[in-house]
Design a protein around this motif. Structure first.
Motif, PDB file in Angstrom:
ATOM      1  N   THR A 227       0.887  -1.209  -0.046  1.00  0.00           N
ATOM      2  CA  THR A 227      -0.059   0.056  -0.044  1.00  0.00           C
ATOM      3  C   THR A 227       0.790   1.186   0.071  1.00  0.00           C
ATOM      4  O   THR A 227       0.427   2.193   0.015  1.00  0.00           O
ATOM      5  CB  THR A 227      -0.897   0.134   1.212  1.00  0.00           C
ATOM      6  N   TYR A 228       2.174   1.066  -0.350  1.00  0.00           N
ATOM      7  CA  TYR A 228       3.151   2.386  -0.102  1.00  0.00           C
ATOM      8  C   TYR A 228       3.218   2.906  -1.468  1.00  0.00           C
ATOM      9  O   TYR A 228       3.329   3.973  -1.732  1.00  0.00           O
ATOM     10  CB  TYR A 228       4.371   1.924   0.062  1.00  0.00           C
ATOM     11  N   ARG A 229       2.581   2.354  -2.472  1.00  0.00           N
ATOM     12  CA  ARG A 229       2.372   2.725  -3.805  1.00  0.00           C
ATOM     13  C   ARG A 229       1.249   2.455  -4.565  1.00  0.00           C
ATOM     14  O   ARG A 229       0.504   1.304  -4.580  1.00  0.00           O
ATOM     15  CB  ARG A 229       3.355   2.093  -4.956  1.00  0.00           C
ATOM     16  N   VAL A 230       0.468   3.704  -4.762  1.00  0.00           N
ATOM     17  CA  VAL A 230      -1.077   3.719  -5.389  1.00  0.00           C
ATOM     18  C   VAL A 230      -1.108   2.749  -6.619  1.00  0.00           C
ATOM     19  O   VAL A 230      -1.691   1.763  -6.812  1.00  0.00           O
ATOM     20  CB  VAL A 230      -1.449   5.007  -5.573  1.00  0.00           C
ATOM     21  N   ALA A 231       0.112   2.889  -7.334  1.00  0.00           N
ATOM     22  CA  ALA A 231       0.251   2.313  -9.033  1.00  0.00           C
ATOM     23  C   ALA A 231       0.179   0.858  -8.598  1.00  0.00           C
ATOM     24  O   ALA A 231      -0.318   0.148  -9.232  1.00  0.00           O
ATOM     25  CB  ALA A 231       1.495   2.973  -9.614  1.00  0.00           C
ATOM     26  N   ALA A 232       0.887   0.260  -7.414  1.00  0.00           N
ATOM     27  CA  ALA A 232       0.748  -1.153  -7.425  1.00  0.00           C
ATOM     28  C   ALA A 232      -0.517  -1.446  -6.861  1.00  0.00           C
ATOM     29  O   ALA A 232      -0.702  -2.752  -7.440  1.00  0.00           O
ATOM     30  CB  ALA A 232       1.697  -1.405  -6.126  1.00  0.00           C
ATOM     31  N   VAL A 233      -1.236  -1.009  -6.126  1.00  0.00           N
ATOM     32  CA  VAL A 233      -2.629  -1.361  -5.704  1.00  0.00           C
ATOM     33  C   VAL A 233      -3.268  -1.419  -7.073  1.00  0.00           C
ATOM     34  O   VAL A 233      -4.114  -2.226  -7.206  1.00  0.00           O
ATOM     35  CB  VAL A 233      -3.356  -0.309  -4.863  1.00  0.00           C
ATOM     36  N   GLU A 234      -3.269  -0.416  -7.666  1.00  0.00           N
ATOM     37  CA  GLU A 234      -4.171  -0.314  -8.932  1.00  0.00           C
ATOM     38  C   GLU A 234      -3.874  -1.364 -10.123  1.00  0.00           C
ATOM     39  O   GLU A 234      -4.542  -1.911 -10.744  1.00  0.00           O
ATOM     40  CB  GLU A 234      -4.122   1.066  -9.794  1.00  0.00           C
ATOM     41  N   GLN A 235      -2.400  -1.578 -10.097  1.00  0.00           N
ATOM     42  CA  GLN A 235      -2.168  -2.625 -11.035  1.00  0.00           C
ATOM     43  C   GLN A 235      -2.341  -3.906 -10.613  1.00  0.00           C
ATOM     44  O   GLN A 235      -3.058  -4.526 -11.491  1.00  0.00           O
ATOM     45  CB  GLN A 235      -0.420  -2.700 -11.004  1.00  0.00           C
ATOM     46  N   ILE A 236      -2.315  -4.341  -9.396  1.00  0.00           N
ATOM     47  CA  ILE A 236      -2.770  -5.812  -9.015  1.00  0.00           C
ATOM     48  C   ILE A 236      -4.538  -5.894  -9.104  1.00  0.00           C
ATOM     49  O   ILE A 236      -4.891  -6.992  -9.550  1.00  0.00           O
ATOM     50  CB  ILE A 236      -2.456  -6.046  -7.684  1.00  0.00           C
ATOM     51  N   LYS A 237      -5.167  -4.812  -8.712  1.00  0.00           N
ATOM     52  CA  LYS A 237      -6.545  -4.729  -9.112  1.00  0.00           C
ATOM     53  C   LYS A 237      -6.848  -4.934 -10.325  1.00  0.00           C
ATOM     54  O   LYS A 237      -7.863  -5.760 -10.803  1.00  0.00           O
ATOM     55  CB  LYS A 237      -7.198  -3.355  -8.641  1.00  0.00           C
ATOM     56  N   THR A 238      -6.188  -4.561 -11.480  1.00  0.00           N
ATOM     57  CA  THR A 238      -6.291  -4.415 -13.281  1.00  0.00           C
ATOM     58  C   THR A 238      -6.119  -5.908 -13.482  1.00  0.00           C
ATOM     59  O   THR A 238      -6.749  -6.640 -13.910  1.00  0.00           O
ATOM     60  CB  THR A 238      -5.410  -3.784 -13.383  1.00  0.00           C
ATOM     61  N   PHE A 239      -5.060  -6.718 -12.841  1.00  0.00           N
ATOM     62  CA  PHE A 239      -4.678  -7.938 -12.999  1.00  0.00           C
ATOM     63  C   PHE A 239      -5.847  -8.792 -12.395  1.00  0.00           C
ATOM     64  O   PHE A 239      -6.326  -9.668 -13.322  1.00  0.00           O
ATOM     65  CB  PHE A 239      -3.421  -8.294 -12.117  1.00  0.00           C
ATOM     66  N   GLY A 240      -6.407  -8.606 -11.379  1.00  0.00           N
ATOM     67  CA  GLY A 240      -7.586  -9.362 -10.807  1.00  0.00           C
ATOM     68  C   GLY A 240      -8.535  -9.243 -11.592  1.00  0.00           C
ATOM     69  O   GLY A 240      -9.319 -10.221 -11.880  1.00  0.00           O
ATOM     70  N   GLU A 241      -9.095  -8.211 -12.261  1.00  0.00           N
ATOM     71  CA  GLU A 241     -10.218  -7.869 -13.229  1.00  0.00           C
ATOM     72  C   GLU A 241     -10.136  -8.638 -14.363  1.00  0.00           C
ATOM     73  O   GLU A 241     -11.154  -9.218 -14.712  1.00  0.00           O
ATOM     74  CB  GLU A 241     -10.433  -6.619 -13.310  1.00  0.00           C
ATOM     75  N   ILE A 242      -8.889  -8.577 -14.846  1.00  0.00           N
ATOM     76  CA  ILE A 242      -8.700  -9.050 -16.242  1.00  0.00           C
ATOM     77  C   ILE A 242      -8.674 -10.561 -16.148  1.00  0.00           C
ATOM     78  O   ILE A 242      -9.371 -11.312 -16.810  1.00  0.00           O
ATOM     79  CB  ILE A 242      -7.402  -8.993 -16.898  1.00  0.00           C
ATOM     80  N   ILE A 243      -8.154 -11.173 -14.905  1.00  0.00           N
ATOM     81  CA  ILE A 243      -8.026 -12.790 -15.026  1.00  0.00           C
ATOM     82  C   ILE A 243      -9.287 -13.224 -14.218  1.00  0.00           C
ATOM     83  O   ILE A 243      -9.401 -14.513 -14.143  1.00  0.00           O
ATOM     84  CB  ILE A 243      -6.816 -13.373 -14.534  1.00  0.00           C
ATOM     85  N   GLY A 244     -10.127 -12.669 -13.514  1.00  0.00           N
ATOM     86  CA  GLY A 244     -11.434 -13.096 -12.908  1.00  0.00           C
ATOM     87  C   GLY A 244     -10.957 -13.633 -11.654  1.00  0.00           C
ATOM     88  O   GLY A 244     -11.692 -14.445 -11.252  1.00  0.00           O
ATOM     89  N   VAL A 245     -10.217 -12.924 -10.771  1.00  0.00           N
ATOM     90  CA  VAL A 245      -9.945 -13.380  -9.358  1.00  0.00           C
ATOM     91  C   VAL A 245      -9.962 -12.411  -8.444  1.00  0.00           C
ATOM     92  O   VAL A 245      -9.713 -11.335  -8.764  1.00  0.00           O
ATOM     93  CB  VAL A 245      -8.418 -14.145  -9.310  1.00  0.00           C
ATOM     94  N   PRO A 246     -10.438 -12.877  -7.117  1.00  0.00           N
ATOM     95  CA  PRO A 246     -10.456 -11.693  -6.193  1.00  0.00           C
ATOM     96  C   PRO A 246      -9.141 -10.966  -5.575  1.00  0.00           C
ATOM     97  O   PRO A 246      -7.977 -11.680  -5.526  1.00  0.00           O
ATOM     98  CB  PRO A 246     -11.184 -12.343  -5.045  1.00  0.00           C
ATOM     99  N   VAL A 247      -9.282  -9.907  -5.284  1.00  0.00           N
ATOM    100  CA  VAL A 247      -8.110  -9.221  -4.877  1.00  0.00           C
ATOM    101  C   VAL A 247      -8.516  -8.383  -3.562  1.00  0.00           C
ATOM    102  O   VAL A 247      -9.380  -7.701  -3.540  1.00  0.00           O
ATOM    103  CB  VAL A 247      -7.601  -7.978  -6.006  1.00  0.00           C
TER     104      VAL A 247
END
Length: 384
Positions: A227-247
């Motif tokens: 949670t130190y980098r906003v970009a990291a949170v957004e990036q992993i949320k995007t990964f989750g949405e694309i592959i259909g897994v909860p984040v």
């Protein structure tokens, strides 16, 4: 015969000790280079050891009684003359040839210990040059080419296939064990990725989650504590949405525990952690607190292939007690792939994965010694 062992900081100093103690007629029996002091074989001082011998010659001083001289003359008169047969001449020539080869090898060993770049026989020099161009250290090159000289007969040095096989076998030994994730159907496997900043942990965890979810059809969850980098949170949320897994995004170790309990029905739970400086004690303490709650089955230390060896070793020393495996990233960005071989020669953990590019879920493969060797030699350009 007197045999003595001499140790010095370099060849010149050690050879000087040999000459002073045993004289210029001393015979060099063995030379080697070793580290003295340091910690776990690291940071020690390089030393040179030479084992030499001198033949003790009996002398007859001026005060030797005359009857001793007479006895020596009598013994000499009783020695039968040596017949110079063709067989003996051939044996003598073979012995001289063997001595010449031995002296040549000893000279080569002394050159190695002198700290200068080793000049190999022309048929092997091309292999040394190739390894050097790939970033393999001079010390490892000496080991690899020296192994070829010791194992293969000289008449096989021109056989590229034989030489490559010998070097490849030694390199595979250096690469050590490898071990990708083994999912267990009986209980969720927890996989945490740790390491310094900027090595590509978030992209790598997205690749792993996508591979197990889409390709292997496993039930996967993603949790990020970065949670130190906003970009990291957004990036992993995007990964989750694309592959259909909860984040899940967690701020504290307690929140991590709650999130893991929520996903205990999953096959795999991937935990992304914030990049931690190995020099920052507070950051390392926070990381330990998160890992204690996660209790991962695999803790992958993510290392960039572009990092210099000295920095890689410092990172390893700080993270090694938390880690079970390595992941090497950015293989496509390094100009010195041999750095990985240099690093693995001084570390003990198995390598799990190699990444080579930004494509998700592509550009990642399970590591094995053959892939690592081909990558060092420049024979595997992509992760295939």
């Amino acid at each position: 015969m007197r045999v003595r062992r001499f140790v010095g900081d370099n060849v010149a100093e050690t050879m000087g000790k040999v000459k002073r103690e045993l004289g210029s007629e001393a015979v060099i029996l063995q030379t080697r280079e070793f580290r003295e002091g340091g910690f776990l074989g690291l940071f020690g001082t390089m030393k040179v050891e030479i084992t030499a011998a001198i033949e003790d010659k009996p002398t007859l001083g001026l005060d030797t009684p005359r009857y001793e001289f007479k006895r020596e003359e009598e013994r000499a008169s009783k020695v039968p003359p040596v017949s110079d047969t063709p067989g003996q001449q051939e044996t003598l020539q073979n012995d001289l040839k063997s001595m010449h080869l031995l002296l040549e090898k000893l000279n080569q060993q002394i050159e190695v210990l002198g700290g200068e770049k080793k000049v190999w026989p022309s048929v092997l020099q091309k292999w040394a040059d190739r390894l050097q161009n790939r970033g393999v250290s001079e010390a490892l090159i000496k080991r690899l080419i020296g192994d070829v000289q010791q194992i293969l007969p000289e008449d096989q040095w021109e056989n590229d296939s034989q030489v490559y096989t010998r070097i490849e076998a030694e390199m595979r030994q250096i690469c050590g064990a490898t071990g990708p994730i083994q999912a267990d159907r009986e209980k969720p496997q927890v996989v945490a990725l740790i390491g310094p900043t900027g090595v590509g942990k978030t992209t790598t965890i997205g690749k792993l989650a996508a591979g197990f979810s889409i390709v292997d059809k496993r039930n996967v969850a993603l949790i990020t504590a970065d949670t130190y980098r906003v970009a990291a949170v957004e990036q992993i949320k995007t990964f989750g949405e694309i592959i259909g897994v909860p984040v899940d995004v967690v701020m504290t170790p307690s929140e991590l525990q709650v999130a893991m309990n929520r996903h205990k029905d999953k096959d795999l739970i991937f935990v992304d952690t914030a990049g931690r400086s190995p020099h920052h004690d507070l950051h390392m303490s926070e990381l330990r607190a998160f890992l204690k709650k996660a209790n991962p089955d695999y803790t992958m230390l993510v290392m960039s292939a572009t990092t210099q060896l000295a920095d890689q070793l410092k990172i390893y020393q700080r993270f090694k007690d938390l880690s079970t495996h390595f992941i090497f990233t950015k293989l496509d960005e390094t100009e010195s792939p041999g750095m990985i071989l240099n690093f693995l020669d001084q570390s003990k953990l198995p390598t799990a994965y190699l990444t080579n590019g930004q494509n998700v879920p592509d550009d990642i493969v399970a590591a094995n010694s053959n892939r690592l060797v081909r990558f060092v030699f420049g024979e595997e350009k992509r992760c295939e």
